[in-house]
Design a protein around this motif. Sequence first.
Motif, PDB file in Angstrom:
ATOM      1  N   ALA A 243       0.828  -1.205   0.000  1.00  0.00           N
ATOM      2  CA  ALA A 243       0.000   0.000   0.000  1.00  0.00           C
ATOM      3  C   ALA A 243       0.865   1.258   0.000  1.00  0.00           C
ATOM      4  N   THR A 244       2.001   1.196   0.681  1.00  0.00           N
ATOM      5  CA  THR A 244       2.920   2.340   0.701  1.00  0.00           C
ATOM      6  C   THR A 244       3.456   2.630  -0.696  1.00  0.00           C
ATOM      7  N   GLU A 245       3.898   1.592  -1.380  1.00  0.00           N
ATOM      8  CA  GLU A 245       4.447   1.786  -2.724  1.00  0.00           C
ATOM      9  C   GLU A 245       3.387   2.308  -3.689  1.00  0.00           C
ATOM     10  N   ASP A 246       2.161   1.804  -3.557  1.00  0.00           N
ATOM     11  CA  ASP A 246       1.083   2.289  -4.416  1.00  0.00           C
ATOM     12  C   ASP A 246       0.804   3.766  -4.143  1.00  0.00           C
ATOM     13  N   PHE A 247       0.785   4.152  -2.858  1.00  0.00           N
ATOM     14  CA  PHE A 247       0.535   5.545  -2.495  1.00  0.00           C
ATOM     15  C   PHE A 247       1.642   6.448  -3.032  1.00  0.00           C
ATOM     16  N   LYS A 248       2.882   6.001  -2.933  1.00  0.00           N
ATOM     17  CA  LYS A 248       4.023   6.813  -3.362  1.00  0.00           C
ATOM     18  C   LYS A 248       4.085   6.979  -4.882  1.00  0.00           C
ATOM     19  N   LYS A 249       3.444   6.068  -5.606  1.00  0.00           N
ATOM     20  CA  LYS A 249       3.476   6.136  -7.069  1.00  0.00           C
ATOM     21  C   LYS A 249       2.207   6.731  -7.676  1.00  0.00           C
ATOM     22  N   ASN A 250       1.063   6.487  -7.037  1.00  0.00           N
ATOM     23  CA  ASN A 250      -0.196   6.761  -7.718  1.00  0.00           C
ATOM     24  C   ASN A 250      -1.119   7.757  -7.024  1.00  0.00           C
ATOM     25  N   SER A 251      -0.786   8.228  -5.841  1.00  0.00           N
ATOM     26  CA  SER A 251      -1.694   9.149  -5.166  1.00  0.00           C
ATOM     27  C   SER A 251      -1.685  10.503  -5.869  1.00  0.00           C
ATOM     28  N   GLN A 252      -2.740  11.284  -5.636  1.00  0.00           N
ATOM     29  CA  GLN A 252      -2.852  12.602  -6.264  1.00  0.00           C
ATOM     30  C   GLN A 252      -1.739  13.546  -5.813  1.00  0.00           C
ATOM     31  N   PHE A 253      -1.088  13.231  -4.698  1.00  0.00           N
ATOM     32  CA  PHE A 253      -0.116  14.149  -4.118  1.00  0.00           C
ATOM     33  C   PHE A 253       1.264  14.039  -4.750  1.00  0.00           C
ATOM     34  N   VAL A 254       1.464  13.021  -5.574  1.00  0.00           N
ATOM     35  CA  VAL A 254       2.765  12.825  -6.211  1.00  0.00           C
ATOM     36  C   VAL A 254       3.158  14.057  -7.032  1.00  0.00           C
ATOM     37  N   ASN A 255       2.198  14.722  -7.615  1.00  0.00           N
ATOM     38  CA  ASN A 255       2.486  15.865  -8.489  1.00  0.00           C
ATOM     39  C   ASN A 255       2.259  17.213  -7.811  1.00  0.00           C
ATOM     40  N   TRP A 256       2.056  17.217  -6.512  1.00  0.00           N
ATOM     41  CA  TRP A 256       1.869  18.485  -5.826  1.00  0.00           C
ATOM     42  C   TRP A 256       3.173  19.292  -5.835  1.00  0.00           C
ATOM     43  N   PRO A 257       3.067  20.640  -5.873  1.00  0.00           N
ATOM     44  CA  PRO A 257       4.250  21.506  -5.902  1.00  0.00           C
ATOM     45  C   PRO A 257       4.822  21.753  -4.502  1.00  0.00           C
ATOM     46  N   TYR A 258       5.798  22.655  -4.431  1.00  0.00           N
ATOM     47  CA  TYR A 258       6.413  23.121  -3.188  1.00  0.00           C
ATOM     48  C   TYR A 258       7.115  21.995  -2.428  1.00  0.00           C
ATOM     49  N   GLY A 259       7.664  21.035  -3.166  1.00  0.00           N
ATOM     50  CA  GLY A 259       8.375  19.921  -2.552  1.00  0.00           C
ATOM     51  C   GLY A 259       7.479  18.843  -2.003  1.00  0.00           C
ATOM     52  N   ALA A 260       6.152  19.036  -2.066  1.00  0.00           N
ATOM     53  CA  ALA A 260       5.224  18.075  -1.468  1.00  0.00           C
ATOM     54  C   ALA A 260       5.267  16.737  -2.178  1.00  0.00           C
ATOM     55  N   GLY A 261       5.255  16.756  -3.514  1.00  0.00           N
ATOM     56  CA  GLY A 261       5.302  15.493  -4.255  1.00  0.00           C
ATOM     57  C   GLY A 261       6.567  14.711  -3.962  1.00  0.00           C
ATOM     58  N   GLU A 262       7.691  15.406  -3.853  1.00  0.00           N
ATOM     59  CA  GLU A 262       8.956  14.724  -3.546  1.00  0.00           C
ATOM     60  C   GLU A 262       8.916  14.091  -2.155  1.00  0.00           C
ATOM     61  N   LEU A 263       8.293  14.757  -1.203  1.00  0.00           N
ATOM     62  CA  LEU A 263       8.157  14.173   0.131  1.00  0.00           C
ATOM     63  C   LEU A 263       7.402  12.854   0.079  1.00  0.00           C
ATOM     64  N   VAL A 264       6.319  12.829  -0.687  1.00  0.00           N
ATOM     65  CA  VAL A 264       5.515  11.619  -0.782  1.00  0.00           C
ATOM     66  C   VAL A 264       6.298  10.481  -1.447  1.00  0.00           C
ATOM     67  N   THR A 265       6.960  10.776  -2.561  1.00  0.00           N
ATOM     68  CA  THR A 265       7.614   9.711  -3.327  1.00  0.00           C
ATOM     69  C   THR A 265       8.877   9.184  -2.656  1.00  0.00           C
ATOM     70  N   THR A 266       9.460   9.957  -1.746  1.00  0.00           N
ATOM     71  CA  THR A 266      10.702   9.516  -1.094  1.00  0.00           C
ATOM     72  C   THR A 266      10.501   9.095   0.355  1.00  0.00           C
ATOM     73  N   SER A 267       9.253   9.015   0.796  1.00  0.00           N
ATOM     74  CA  SER A 267       8.988   8.730   2.205  1.00  0.00           C
ATOM     75  C   SER A 267       9.534   7.374   2.619  1.00  0.00           C
ATOM     76  N   MET A 268      10.102   7.331   3.819  1.00  0.00           N
ATOM     77  CA  MET A 268      10.666   6.083   4.337  1.00  0.00           C
ATOM     78  C   MET A 268       9.574   5.101   4.743  1.00  0.00           C
ATOM     79  N   LYS A 269       8.425   5.619   5.157  1.00  0.00           N
ATOM     80  CA  LYS A 269       7.256   4.798   5.460  1.00  0.00           C
ATOM     81  C   LYS A 269       6.043   5.689   5.351  1.00  0.00           C
ATOM     82  N   VAL A 270       4.873   5.098   5.309  1.00  0.00           N
ATOM     83  CA  VAL A 270       3.628   5.866   5.285  1.00  0.00           C
ATOM     84  C   VAL A 270       2.696   5.282   6.344  1.00  0.00           C
ATOM     85  N   VAL A 271       2.219   6.117   7.216  1.00  0.00           N
ATOM     86  CA  VAL A 271       1.243   5.691   8.219  1.00  0.00           C
ATOM     87  C   VAL A 271      -0.085   6.375   7.921  1.00  0.00           C
TER      88      VAL A 271
END
Length: 396
Positions: A243-271
Amino acid sequence: MSPTRVGVIGAGIAGPVLAMFLKQKGYDPVLYERLDAPSDQGLGIALQANGTAVLSKIPGLLDAIGGHTIDEFFFYSALPEDAGLLGASEHPRRLREATGHPLMTVRRPLMHQRVIDFARTRGVPVVFGHNLEALEQHDDGVTVAFANGVKETFSFVVGCDGLHSKTRVCLFGEMSADYTGVTHCGGVSPTPEFWKGKRAPADIYGNGVYMIVAPMGDGVTAWAINSREPEAKEDWRSIGEDATEDFKKNSQFVNWPYGAGELVTTSMKVVKYGIYDRQELKSWHKGRVLLVGDAAHPTSPHLGQGANQAYEDVNLLMELLEKHNPAAGPPSTPTLEAVFTELERTRIPRTSEMVKKARMQGEMRTVAGVEACVRRNAMIRDMCSDPEKMKARFGA
């Protein structure tokens, strides 16, 4: 005469601090935690000026915590119809300069471990693997029974055991937690280039959702997305590898600006977990047992005041013990009644206001529909232009 024994239930964020204050005043606190070790759950925590003012009364504690001092706060919109910087505030810097107390961020698991370690250096026994089962009150003490069969007797007991407080259940019975309608999904990531060198968290607003970004100062940034979704359990655990990998690749936030998308795609874990609060208690004590912090007044996190309100509880409790029991001897039940009642008279209105404001802030930040979001953005711009209105964002 031996020092007065005090049982402190819950070795989370507030319990160790209370135990250290009790030790400083001549009591003999023992800190009990149901888990077998300090928790590694949670993301980041904000220590606001009202909280650091209390922590600074324990010499060396803030240095041991090692938080990241915050100077500014930014507000952005990722809404395509109204995107861009909504405003910025130097409220954290101004408050620090006015009071001498900083706003700090720190990774929650690190803070948890550090306050426990520091409590031990101050002579506080920390006992893990003890899950409270029952309380039996006597004229001059309280016997605490744990699920592992251990029983201990104390002059009085303070429950600092959080949203799912067993101390509260022992005093007042089971009470259902109220789902606020908002889930919290977040992680910890390497700090993106956009945020490097900044001492500034940010809110980033979308349609029915907002994200808070908080640099932690050690090369990582904690982030959390709050959105209106069906109820999710409040357990702070990872959503799982797939589920973490799917969220990091496919969630709407992947393309958010201001560094937000990068935070999502590089997260060490997702809770991911639901945000809850509980019905207001009219009293926080019964006999020789008191509740403080989230055990008494759990709140949603939208003001970042949960831990800070717990520290305000602790500070006033210590002031009242000093007033009514200055020698730190075994207090009578009427003495404790005076302490606990005076504490409630001051703190219940304050914390009730904070719980309501936090829920209102969560509702405002997660409004849905373009027109409603544009109105929200206008409110944020107005708030950024008025220092008095900005205080509402921080709850203090």
